[in-house]
Design an enzyme around this catalytic site. Structure first.
Site, PDB file in Angstrom:
ATOM      1  N   HIS A 230       0.826  -1.218   0.000  1.00 44.90           N
ATOM      2  CA  HIS A 230       0.000   0.000   0.000  1.00 44.90           C
ATOM      3  C   HIS A 230       0.858   1.265   0.000  1.00 44.90           C
ATOM      4  CE1 HIS A 230      -3.766  -2.212   0.719  1.00 44.90           C
ATOM      5  NE2 HIS A 230      -3.064  -2.959   1.545  1.00 44.90           N
TER       6      HIS A 230
ATOM      7  N   ASN B 185     -10.125  -3.030   2.754  1.00 41.19           N
ATOM      8  CA  ASN B 185      -9.932  -2.905   1.309  1.00 41.19           C
ATOM      9  C   ASN B 185     -11.252  -2.525   0.653  1.00 41.19           C
ATOM     10  OD1 ASN B 185      -7.135  -3.589   1.100  1.00 41.19           O
ATOM     11  ND2 ASN B 185      -7.647  -5.756   1.326  1.00 41.19           N
TER      12      ASN B 185
END
Length: 518
Positions: A55, A127
């Site tokens: 990420h 997510n």
């Protein structure tokens, strides 16, 4: 003439000259005593911190969480009581790409939220998909390796991805979503967010409920095809950042509806599927959606690095009334996320302003990097250990009222085989019942294109899993794979390390323009 600020050194002294270096004569060498120059160069050398292993590329903004419904029968959490508004920070991200990666890549998107509650920070780290690729943390580091660069070629390797996935059939659910329309949203505002894991809520009466957190976009689900995304990437690598930042600057504040699914604690033992399996969803007909409120993003950061790059989200950050579950992946992330921040930002990373709770914090953590809080952290200068005799003189004491009720699920400690679960039924329902024919055709093309150039033995293993989901799924992806290989004239044998030709990139298959769908 308006007052002007004085340029100063980090120690506060006036900075007399920021144009000319100190030299021995007009043409002489630089002098080491030019501490202003040394300080400036030294700070530049340290302007970058380690990027997130996962990420790394992200976008974020500030906002508020507003609770509009009464769910007090499920939780004592003050931030989840009707009428409460809580300031928050959101960070969205891609999973695989580095900080300089393009925003419009086919990838799962991170969806991390930090709520600054009166009982401390609550982080929801999820997510834009309700499931994940693996359900056991032993597999997580290896999975991430397949998403990163090959150690020899320094290129992304679809061979590694599909080799791992084909040997881990629990990944089918997530890969199907990734290769569908939802795998390439137009912007952060056009995707849902999910806690993904099963968490728990608990009450003052000692009742516990298992819960799934959902954040549904109110901007609609808009997507790009791979071809459209390639055109955008050719013009800008910052498409998501541009759209999110500009929307908020223009007063078009994006919103997400906040909903939960709830399961009674003891029902988990009789449920016909494992409710703590991160690769599975809870059927809505068995566990209907319950409205809670919404969150809105309405302020861009003043300094991206300070407020977004330094932001540290961890599922270990909970507040009274919210807790964990036996979810294997969640249990591991409770440790690994906070540990990643300690490595990347420093031992006391939660003293960085963007991570700091709204109340004064007292504890017995000492010294180490990022110890910037100063003063008496424990509440009494003589209390640098605990237990101590200074509780009536301000030293911090435990609060037993924050103790959650015990779990009612128990069992023997053992390495239980996670592969015995059915990894096909929910994928079958998604492909054959939820998707329409146009969506299925785009799924086939996206997946077949992403597989282009991988060795045939890996492809055949993957096709075997797709066939167990639905024969039409296998046939459609196989046809798209053959078309992609033929059109690109792949010669995998000339690249034995990866099995892919150099021009191969993730998600390069063509696709028709998708329609917005809920």
């Amino acid at each position: 003439m308006a007052d002007r600020n004085t340029l100063r050194t980090s120690a506060g002294a006036p900075w007399p000259n920021n144009q000319d270096s100190l030299t021995a004569g007009e043409r002489g060498p630089l002098l080491l005593q030019d501490y202003q120059l040394i300080e400036k160069l030294a700070h530049q050398n340290r302007e970058r911190i380690p990027e997130r292993t996962v990420h790394a590329k992200g976008w974020g903004a500030h906002g508020k969480l507003v609770i509009t419904e009464d769910i007090s029968k499920y939780t004592k959490a003050k931030c989840l009581q009707k009428g409460v508004e809580t300031p928050m920070l959101a960070r969205f991200s891609t999973v695989a790409g580095e900080q300089g990666a393009a925003d419009h890549e086919r990838d799962v998107r991170g969806f991390a939220l930090k709520f600054y509650t009166e009982d401390g920070n609550w982080d929801m780290v999820g997510n834009n998909t309700p499931v994940f690729f693996v359900r056991d943390p032993y597999k997580f580091p290896d999975f991430i390796h397949t998403q990163k660069r090959h150690p020899k070629t320094n290129m992304r390797s679809p061979t590694a991805m599909f080799d791992f996935w084909s040997l881990s059939p629990e990944a089918l659910h997530q890969v199907t979503i990734l290769m569908s329309d939802r795998g390439l949203p137009q912007s952060p505002m056009h995707m849902n967010g999910y806690g993904s894991h099963t968490y728990s809520l608990w009450t003052d009466a000692g009742e516990r409920y298992w819960v799934k957190f959902h954040y549904k976009t109110q901007q609609g689900h808009d997507f790009f095809t791979n071809d459209e995304a390639e055109q955008i990437i050719g013009k800008t690598r910052e498409g998501y950042q541009e759209r999110l930042f500009n929307a908020i600057e223009d007063g078009q504040y994006p919103r997400w509806k906040f909903q939960i699914q709830v399961m009674a604690e003891t029902d988990a033992e009789t449920c016909d599927f494992n409710p703590f399996d991160l690769t599975k969803v809870w059927p809505h007909d068995q566990f209907p959606m319950i409205d809670v409120g919404y969150f809105e993003l309405n302020r861009n950061p003043d300094n991206y690095f300070a407020e977004i790059e330094n932001a540290a989200f961890s599922p270990s950050n909970i507040v009274p009334g919210i807790s964990f579950s036996p979810d294997r992946m969640l249990q591991a992330r409770v440790f690994s996320y906070a540990d990643a921040h300690r490595y990347r930002l420093g031992t006391h990373y939660e003293t960085i302003p963007v991570n700091r709770p709204v109340m004064e914090v007292h504890n017995y953590h000492k010294d180490g990097t990022m110890n910037v809080f100063g003063g008496v952290r424990t509440g009494n200068e003589n209390a640098y250990y605990e237990p101590n005799s200074y509780g009536d003189q301000g030293a911090a004491l435990e609060d037993r009222s924050a103790q959650e009720p015990p779990l009612k699920i128990s069992g023997d400690a053992a390495r239980y085989d996670h592969t015995r679960y059915d990894d096909y039924a929910q994928v079958r329902a998604l492909v054959t019942k939820v998707m329409n024919e146009e969506q299925r055709q785009r799924l086939y093309k996206n997946m077949g294109g992403a597989m282009a150039g991988i060795p045939s033995e890996i492809a055949e293993r993957w096709f075997g899993h797709l066939k167990q989901v639905d024969p039409a799924y296998e046939a459609g992806v196989r046809a798209a794979w053959n078309d992609a290989n033929a059109s690109a004239e792949y010669q995998a044998n000339s690249h034995p390390v990866t099995g892919n030709t150099p021009q191969q990139t993730e998600g390069n298959a063509a696709g028709d323009r998708p329609q917005a769908a809920e």
